[in-house]
Write an enzyme that holds these catalytic residues in place. Structure first.
Site, PDB file in Angstrom:
ATOM      1  N   LYS A  43       0.855  -1.193   0.000  1.00  0.00           N
ATOM      2  CA  LYS A  43       0.000   0.000   0.000  1.00  0.00           C
ATOM      3  C   LYS A  43       0.883   1.231   0.000  1.00  0.00           C
ATOM      4  O   LYS A  43       2.009   1.186   0.504  1.00  0.00           O
ATOM      5  CB  LYS A  43      -0.882   0.020   1.258  1.00  0.00           C
ATOM      6  CG  LYS A  43      -2.122   0.861   1.098  1.00  0.00           C
ATOM      7  CD  LYS A  43      -3.202   0.082   0.390  1.00  0.00           C
ATOM      8  CE  LYS A  43      -4.444   0.904   0.144  1.00  0.00           C
ATOM      9  NZ  LYS A  43      -5.534   0.062  -0.379  1.00  0.00           N
TER      10      LYS A  43
HETATM   11  P1  NAD Z   1     -13.524   7.712  -2.686  1.00  0.00           P
HETATM   12  O1  NAD Z   1     -12.517   8.772  -2.378  1.00  0.00           O
HETATM   13  O2  NAD Z   1     -13.961   7.518  -4.092  1.00  0.00           O
HETATM   14  O3  NAD Z   1     -14.863   7.959  -1.820  1.00  0.00           O
HETATM   15  C1  NAD Z   1     -14.850   8.115  -0.439  1.00  0.00           C
HETATM   16  C2  NAD Z   1     -16.256   8.548  -0.010  1.00  0.00           C
HETATM   17  O4  NAD Z   1     -16.317   8.624   1.406  1.00  0.00           O
HETATM   18  C3  NAD Z   1     -16.656   9.941  -0.527  1.00  0.00           C
HETATM   19  O5  NAD Z   1     -18.020   9.910  -0.894  1.00  0.00           O
HETATM   20  C4  NAD Z   1     -16.456  10.828   0.691  1.00  0.00           C
HETATM   21  O6  NAD Z   1     -17.264  12.004   0.651  1.00  0.00           O
HETATM   22  C5  NAD Z   1     -16.914   9.866   1.765  1.00  0.00           C
HETATM   23  N1  NAD Z   1     -16.505  10.271   3.119  1.00  0.00           N
HETATM   24  C6  NAD Z   1     -15.338  10.835   3.512  1.00  0.00           C
HETATM   25  N2  NAD Z   1     -15.397  11.121   4.828  1.00  0.00           N
HETATM   26  C7  NAD Z   1     -16.620  10.709   5.257  1.00  0.00           C
HETATM   27  C8  NAD Z   1     -17.279  10.741   6.509  1.00  0.00           C
HETATM   28  N3  NAD Z   1     -16.699  11.249   7.595  1.00  0.00           N
HETATM   29  N4  NAD Z   1     -18.525  10.209   6.576  1.00  0.00           N
HETATM   30  C9  NAD Z   1     -19.136   9.693   5.484  1.00  0.00           C
HETATM   31  N5  NAD Z   1     -18.557   9.659   4.283  1.00  0.00           N
HETATM   32  C10 NAD Z   1     -17.317  10.152   4.173  1.00  0.00           C
HETATM   33  O7  NAD Z   1     -12.919   6.386  -2.072  1.00  0.00           O
HETATM   34  P2  NAD Z   1     -13.244   4.886  -2.475  1.00  0.00           P
HETATM   35  O8  NAD Z   1     -12.286   4.460  -3.511  1.00  0.00           O
HETATM   36  O9  NAD Z   1     -14.712   4.738  -2.696  1.00  0.00           O
HETATM   37  O10 NAD Z   1     -12.803   4.138  -1.139  1.00  0.00           O
HETATM   38  C11 NAD Z   1     -13.658   4.040  -0.009  1.00  0.00           C
HETATM   39  C12 NAD Z   1     -13.151   2.930   0.892  1.00  0.00           C
HETATM   40  O11 NAD Z   1     -13.109   1.699   0.153  1.00  0.00           O
HETATM   41  C13 NAD Z   1     -11.734   3.102   1.446  1.00  0.00           C
HETATM   42  O12 NAD Z   1     -11.674   2.508   2.722  1.00  0.00           O
HETATM   43  C14 NAD Z   1     -10.875   2.302   0.480  1.00  0.00           C
HETATM   44  O13 NAD Z   1      -9.665   1.866   1.060  1.00  0.00           O
HETATM   45  C15 NAD Z   1     -11.810   1.142   0.210  1.00  0.00           C
HETATM   46  N6  NAD Z   1     -11.545   0.397  -1.028  1.00  0.00           N
HETATM   47  C16 NAD Z   1     -11.552   1.014  -2.235  1.00  0.00           C
HETATM   48  C17 NAD Z   1     -11.338   0.261  -3.385  1.00  0.00           C
HETATM   49  C18 NAD Z   1     -11.417   0.865  -4.766  1.00  0.00           C
HETATM   50  O14 NAD Z   1     -11.327   0.107  -5.748  1.00  0.00           O
HETATM   51  N7  NAD Z   1     -11.599   2.164  -4.904  1.00  0.00           N
HETATM   52  C19 NAD Z   1     -11.068  -1.108  -3.289  1.00  0.00           C
HETATM   53  C20 NAD Z   1     -11.079  -1.705  -2.038  1.00  0.00           C
HETATM   54  C21 NAD Z   1     -11.320  -0.941  -0.909  1.00  0.00           C
END
Ligand code: NAD
Length: 424
Positions: free
Chosen positions: A114
């Site tokens: 990571k």
């Molecule tokens: P992203 O940046 O696209 O979206 C994050 C979302 O969370 C946004 O809508 C943001 O406004 C919201 N957010 C931030 N702070 C918040 C709060 N205090 N309360 C509620 N919502 C809040 O990120 P993502 O890629 O969707 O990733 C989200 C999670 O999923 C992370 O933990 C990431 O590690 C995990 N993840 C992502 C992927 C991927 O393919 N993108 C894969 C596996 C895991």
């Protein structure tokens, strides 16, 4: 400026220790010997660099950035890059280890890594983010590589950053290497289906778990915390399969509509309003963390770590939690959730659809060939379903939660590979 919700009350767990807590329980069930335990408990490599970047106003700001390779026992290490002001080494270490377990759970031949840069991308211009991404790539030239360590997007990054990373790496190497990174734009060798892959895997995990719990999707309700890449696609795909999504939330707050939120409209609104739902009139606004304790069948935390904690776990009313985010449940809250009889599809299983399609992207890059979206979806759905079944059976066999079962499956695979390969 839009109102930003205060941060949730956390259990203040060190994320790496929280990962180790579950790891230890699973290792005990497996009877893992000390030698293998000692190898897997610490990352192979941890790199910290400081990147001086010229900002648009001419000033120079130094950003701290990390890359942690947890393990490459099963193959080249794989893991996203996070841009966030709270990024720190312990978080990146935990996320790197989770990637090792995640790849092993879904049986793809990658290890775990990571990366992260401590910055606030929302307050930076595209030019500043580009310079930062290129500086980071240059600093990590000896680590990244299609056969060694393959980054991908995570919170705060997307295909734009992955394109810069691929370009900077390729310029430095003197040849175009599209296999060095996944989550790229389609024209640069990205895979069809990658953008929605994590949300799609969350949807498949949810429906498979609903079958076990005998919940009819057409008579069920769901709340999704986070409306970014993972949350919005998960919400949309669940809605398409009959689940009524009554609440979604993002950094601006939570939005509730008991008749079901029109997810397509919410996505359109978000896209036209700087990426947030503030002002969306298809639902009523409530306090952000109230979304976690709504009376719904399914809760999908898809935003941040450590949001289900000892402070709110006993108030959760959902029968099923599907962890779209990494580490949304603190280790201390695990027991409360288990005692309440809530099924949790843990992060290392539920959100593995993303890394699965990243793997497909890498395979296509190596083959110099493009798969259809149908092939990508069919193969990833199959992997998600069979991985779920395997973890479910393991949970029954060891009489443990789905989370500990997922760790058991993963650690067993990595430990077996390690014992064949051996140390020095
Ligand atoms: P992203 O940046 O696209 O979206 C994050 C979302 O969370 C946004 O809508 C943001 O406004 C919201 N957010 C931030 N702070 C918040 C709060 N205090 N309360 C509620 N919502 C809040 O990120 P993502 O890629 O969707 O990733 C989200 C999670 O999923 C992370 O933990 C990431 O590690 C995990 N993840 C992502 C992927 C991927 O393919 N993108 C894969 C596996 C895991």
């Amino acid at each position: 400026m839009a109102y930003i919700e205060p941060a949730p009350i956390k259990d203040k767990e060190n994320p790496f220790e929280s990962m180790m807590f579950r790891f230890k329980i699973a290792a005990k069930h497996l009877g893992l010997n000390d030698e293998v335990y000692n190898v897997l408990k610490s990352p192979d490599k941890q790199v910290i660099v400081n990147l001086p970047i010229t900002m648009d106003d001419g000033s120079i700001v130094v950003f701290e950035a990390y890359r942690v390779v947890h393990s490459n026992v099963l193959g080249p290490s794989k893991g996203g890059i996070r841009y966030d002001e709270n990024v720190n080494l312990d978080e990146v270490k935990a996320l790197a280890a989770w990637m090792t377990w995640k790849c092993a759970v879904v049986e793809i031949p990658f290890g775990g890594a990571k990366g992260g840069i401590r910055c606030n991308p929302r307050q930076m211009s595209a030019g500043e983010i580009e310079r930062l991404t290129r500086a980071y790539t240059t600093a990590m030239l000896d680590i990244f590589g299609a056969d060694t360590d393959i980054p991908a997007p995570d919170m705060g990054t997307g295909q734009r950053e992955m394109a810069w990373l691929m370009d900077q790496y390729s310029r430095n190497k003197g040849f175009t290497s599209n296999g060095v990174v996944t989550g790229k734009p389609l024209v640069l060798g990205g895979s069809l289906g990658r953008m929605e892959a994590t949300g799609r895997g969350v949807m498949i995990s949810t429906l498979t778990a609903m079958e076990k719990l005998k919940i009819n999707p057409y008579q069920s309700t769901c709340a999704v915390q986070g409306f970014g890449n993972v949350g919005s696609f998960a919400a949309q795909l669940l809605e398409e399969r009959g689940v009524k999504v009554v609440s979604v939330s993002d950094v601006s707050g939570a939005y509730i509509n008991e008749n079901g939120i029109n997810i397509e409209e919410a996505i359109r609104y978000r896209n036209e309003n700087k990426g947030i739902l503030d002002g969306f009139d298809g639902a009523e606004k409530i306090k952000g963390d109230e979304i976690l304790t709504l009376p719904v069948d399914v809760l999908v935390p898809a935003a941040l770590e450590d949001v289900i904690t000892t402070y709110n776990a006993d108030k959760i009313k959902a029968r099923l939690i599907v962890e779209g985010a990494n580490g949304p449940t603190s280790a201390k809250a695990d027991d409360i959730i288990t005692e309440k009889g809530i099924m949790v599809v843990p992060d290392i299983l539920a959100n593995a659809g993303g890394v699965t399609v990243s793997y497909f992207e890498w395979v296509q890059n190596r083959l110099g060939y493009k798969w259809t979206k149908e092939r990508v979806n069919r193969r990833s759905d199959r992997i998600m379903r069979s991985s779920f079944d395997n973890v479910y059976k393991t949970a029954l066999k060891y009489n443990v939660s789905m989370r500990i079962a997922a760790y058991i499956v993963a650690i067993d695979r990595v430990a077996q590979a390690y014992s064949y390969r051996g140390g020095f």
